[in-house]
Design a protein around this motif. Structure first.
Motif, PDB file in Angstrom:
ATOM      1  N   LEU A 121       0.822  -1.205   0.000  1.00 48.73           N
ATOM      2  CA  LEU A 121       0.000   0.000   0.000  1.00 48.73           C
ATOM      3  C   LEU A 121       0.857   1.255   0.000  1.00 48.73           C
ATOM      4  CD1 LEU A 121      -2.787   1.313   0.181  1.00 48.73           C
ATOM      5  CD2 LEU A 121      -2.645   1.101   2.675  1.00 48.73           C
ATOM      6  N   ALA A 122       1.940   1.260   0.807  1.00 46.71           N
ATOM      7  CA  ALA A 122       2.835   2.420   0.831  1.00 46.71           C
ATOM      8  C   ALA A 122       3.518   2.614  -0.513  1.00 46.71           C
ATOM      9  CB  ALA A 122       3.878   2.244   1.935  1.00 46.71           C
ATOM     10  N   ALA A 123       3.904   1.514  -1.178  1.00 44.56           N
ATOM     11  CA  ALA A 123       4.529   1.625  -2.495  1.00 44.56           C
ATOM     12  C   ALA A 123       3.556   2.185  -3.517  1.00 44.56           C
ATOM     13  CB  ALA A 123       5.041   0.253  -2.933  1.00 44.56           C
ATOM     14  N   LEU A 124       2.280   1.762  -3.440  1.00 45.30           N
ATOM     15  CA  LEU A 124       1.280   2.276  -4.374  1.00 45.30           C
ATOM     16  C   LEU A 124       1.049   3.771  -4.171  1.00 45.30           C
ATOM     17  CD1 LEU A 124      -0.797   1.602  -6.571  1.00 45.30           C
ATOM     18  CD2 LEU A 124      -2.450   1.107  -4.753  1.00 45.30           C
ATOM     19  N   VAL A 125       0.968   4.200  -2.907  1.00 42.42           N
ATOM     20  CA  VAL A 125       0.786   5.624  -2.617  1.00 42.42           C
ATOM     21  C   VAL A 125       2.006   6.426  -3.077  1.00 42.42           C
ATOM     22  CG1 VAL A 125       0.526   7.314  -0.761  1.00 42.42           C
ATOM     23  CG2 VAL A 125      -0.780   5.185  -0.693  1.00 42.42           C
ATOM     24  N   ALA A 126       3.200   5.895  -2.835  1.00 40.46           N
ATOM     25  CA  ALA A 126       4.415   6.581  -3.268  1.00 40.46           C
ATOM     26  C   ALA A 126       4.468   6.704  -4.789  1.00 40.46           C
ATOM     27  CB  ALA A 126       5.640   5.844  -2.746  1.00 40.46           C
ATOM     28  N   PHE A 127       4.040   5.659  -5.480  1.00 41.26           N
ATOM     29  CA  PHE A 127       4.028   5.715  -6.943  1.00 41.26           C
ATOM     30  C   PHE A 127       3.062   6.787  -7.438  1.00 41.26           C
ATOM     31  CE2 PHE A 127       2.240   4.407 -11.048  1.00 41.26           C
ATOM     32  CZ  PHE A 127       3.397   4.304 -11.808  1.00 41.26           C
ATOM     33  N   GLY A 128       1.887   6.878  -6.794  1.00 40.67           N
ATOM     34  CA  GLY A 128       0.934   7.899  -7.199  1.00 40.67           C
ATOM     35  C   GLY A 128       1.410   9.312  -6.909  1.00 40.67           C
ATOM     36  N   LEU A 129       2.138   9.498  -5.785  1.00 40.55           N
ATOM     37  CA  LEU A 129       2.609  10.831  -5.428  1.00 40.55           C
ATOM     38  C   LEU A 129       3.802  11.272  -6.263  1.00 40.55           C
ATOM     39  CD1 LEU A 129       2.378  10.719  -1.521  1.00 40.55           C
ATOM     40  CD2 LEU A 129       0.915  11.997  -3.073  1.00 40.55           C
ATOM     41  N   PHE A 130       4.740  10.358  -6.510  1.00 42.88           N
ATOM     42  CA  PHE A 130       6.008  10.729  -7.124  1.00 42.88           C
ATOM     43  C   PHE A 130       6.064  10.472  -8.621  1.00 42.88           C
ATOM     44  CE2 PHE A 130       7.606   9.486  -2.730  1.00 42.88           C
ATOM     45  CZ  PHE A 130       7.519  10.782  -2.260  1.00 42.88           C
ATOM     46  N   SER A 131       5.028   9.881  -9.207  1.00 41.71           N
ATOM     47  CA  SER A 131       5.091   9.584 -10.641  1.00 41.71           C
ATOM     48  C   SER A 131       5.207  10.855 -11.474  1.00 41.71           C
ATOM     49  CB  SER A 131       3.848   8.787 -11.059  1.00 41.71           C
ATOM     50  OG  SER A 131       2.667   9.515 -10.730  1.00 41.71           O
TER      51      SER A 131
END
Length: 437
Positions: A23-33
């Motif tokens: 879940l943290a990786a998915l949120v990070a991908f959405g924020l930093f993409s």
């Protein structure tokens, strides 16, 4: 024995940790993409083009996954069980060495100019760190001891700086005369701030103090005939060593003591000056905490209603906290002015208040040694990541979130009690029966 040792090992919930990491990786991908994964550059025709950066995005997502995975893996009983697995001799050594950490830090601070005398960059960085340590200890009185959230502390910093600059230029006063005057004027403005906010607490108090800091900054910008406006004040007088200027003249510091002139003499003097000012701030704060006013601050921080029920005058308690904290901010501001030789409103923005408040919170509210460690770590970290300017704020934010998760009470969460018995005293059975023991 082996079976007993294995039974003491914590049972890790790997599935839950994997879910949290994903879940943290998915949120990070959405924020930093978009922030990190894509970069705009100017093309040959002058138009902006998007340049993908997949590897930077990949490593940030991996870092988010690993951090969340480890946090979820060792939280709660698992973390406590891992802490108990530390060998007893190691815990004993840490317990015995911890009380001397502050003295070791002080000895290193005194020896810094001797060790890095030829390194001007490290000396300037050390002076900056000590300035923020002093600001942190001053704000710690208001936030850490009295529990009053102050987001406009930079206003007192600015008052001290401009008071010194204007008094030195218009009246020709020396640094040693302007220093206490700057602190008194800053304390006066602290009292002026304290009166309107006597009935405010929490978020409302934070909003008012934030507005006060912005009002001071706007006054400095718009009152051009008095403060110089956006142009600031230049040519501020530098401090001298008991009347000896740090120049190459025959009456200078180097010629008087038979030394070869070096610009580092003034830098070393400024370092020891801010070190003494910071130590005085620390000593006064520790002493005040042990006095009745310090115990009143801590009572106000814990419960204002209970504080009133004990007969404590909360009005005077708040005013003294604001005034004393502002006074030390004024001292730091006067040193900043004499060190820089130039001041302008751009040096006293909300970011400075946020940085000092972050030092107090991350170091541990009410902890003097924690504030010093947090200032060194934060400012040193800023300089360490100066070459990675794009990622510096990301790393800073990640570090703050990590500390809030792992150490919610700050780096140094333990504080010595303000009042304690140095030796045990025998209490008779009659007094115990009366509720006195």
């Amino acid at each position: 024995m082996a079976h007993q040792a294995q039974s003491r090992l914590p049972a890790f919930d790997v599935r839950r940790a994997l879910k949290s990491g994903a879940l943290a990786a998915l949120v990070a991908f959405g924020l930093f993409s978009l922030l990190i994964g894509l970069r705009t550059e100017q093309g040959p025709t002058g138009a902006l083009i998007l340049v993908p950066r997949p590897w930077e995005l990949f490593w940030l997502v991996v870092a988010a996954f690993v951090g969340s995975f480890l946090r979820e893996l060792v939280r709660g009983e698992q973390g406590a069980a891992l802490a108990r697995m530390v060998p007893a001799p190691v815990r004993n050594v840490v317990t015995q060495v911890a009380p001397y950490f502050g003295y070791a830090l002080l000895a290193f601070a005194v020896a810094v100019p001797m060790i890095f005398y030829s390194n001007r960059y490290l000396l300037d960085l050390s002076i900056q760190i000590l300035t923020y340590v002093m600001l942190g200890w001053g704000l710690n009185i208001v936030v850490g001891l009295a529990g009053l959230l102050d987001l406009g502390y930079v206003a007192f910093y600015a008052v001290g700086a401009y008071s010194y600059a204007l008094l030195a230029q218009n009246f020709g006063l020396s640094f040693w005369i302007c220093l206490p005057l700057a602190g008194i004027l800053a304390a006066f403005w602290g009292v002026l701030l304290g009166f309107p906010v006597l009935r405010l607490r929490g978020d409302y108090l934070a909003i008012v103090t934030l507005a006060f800091g912005e009002i001071i900054r706007l006054v400095l910008i718009n009152w051009q005939s008095f403060t110089g406006g956006p142009n600031g004040i230049s040519g501020i007088a530098r401090p001298s060593f008991f009347g000896l200027p740090f120049t190459a003249a025959d009456d200078g510091f180097a010629a008087t003591f038979g030394l070869e002139f070096s610009p580092n003499h003034r830098v070393v003097f400024l370092y020891y000056l801010i070190l003494i000012l910071a130590l005085v701030t620390n000593a006064v704060a520790i002493r005040l905490r042990r006095l009745p006013i310090g115990r009143a601050w801590e009572a106000l921080r814990e419960d204002e209603i209970a504080c009133r029920s004990l007969g404590i005058n909360t009005t005077n308690t708040k005013l003294t906290a604001f005034a004393i904290g502002a006074m030390f901010g004024g001292f730091a501001g006067s040193f900043f002015a004499t060190r820089q030789g130039f001041i302008s409103p751009e040096s006293f923005t909300f970011g400075e208040s946020a940085l000092v408040l972050a030092i107090v919170v991350l170091g541990g509210m009410g902890s003097q040694i924690g504030v010093a460690v947090a200032a060194a770590v934060m400012l040193g970290g800023f300089e360490l990541f100066r070459e990675f300017e794009q990622y510096r704020m990301l790393v800073f934010g990640f570090a703050m979130v990590s500390i809030m998760i792992w150490r919610p009470r700050g780096l140094v969460a333990t504080r010595l009690p303000s009042v304690f018995l140095k030796e045990r005293k025998l209490v008779s059975a009659d007094m115990v029966s009366e509720g006195r023991g």
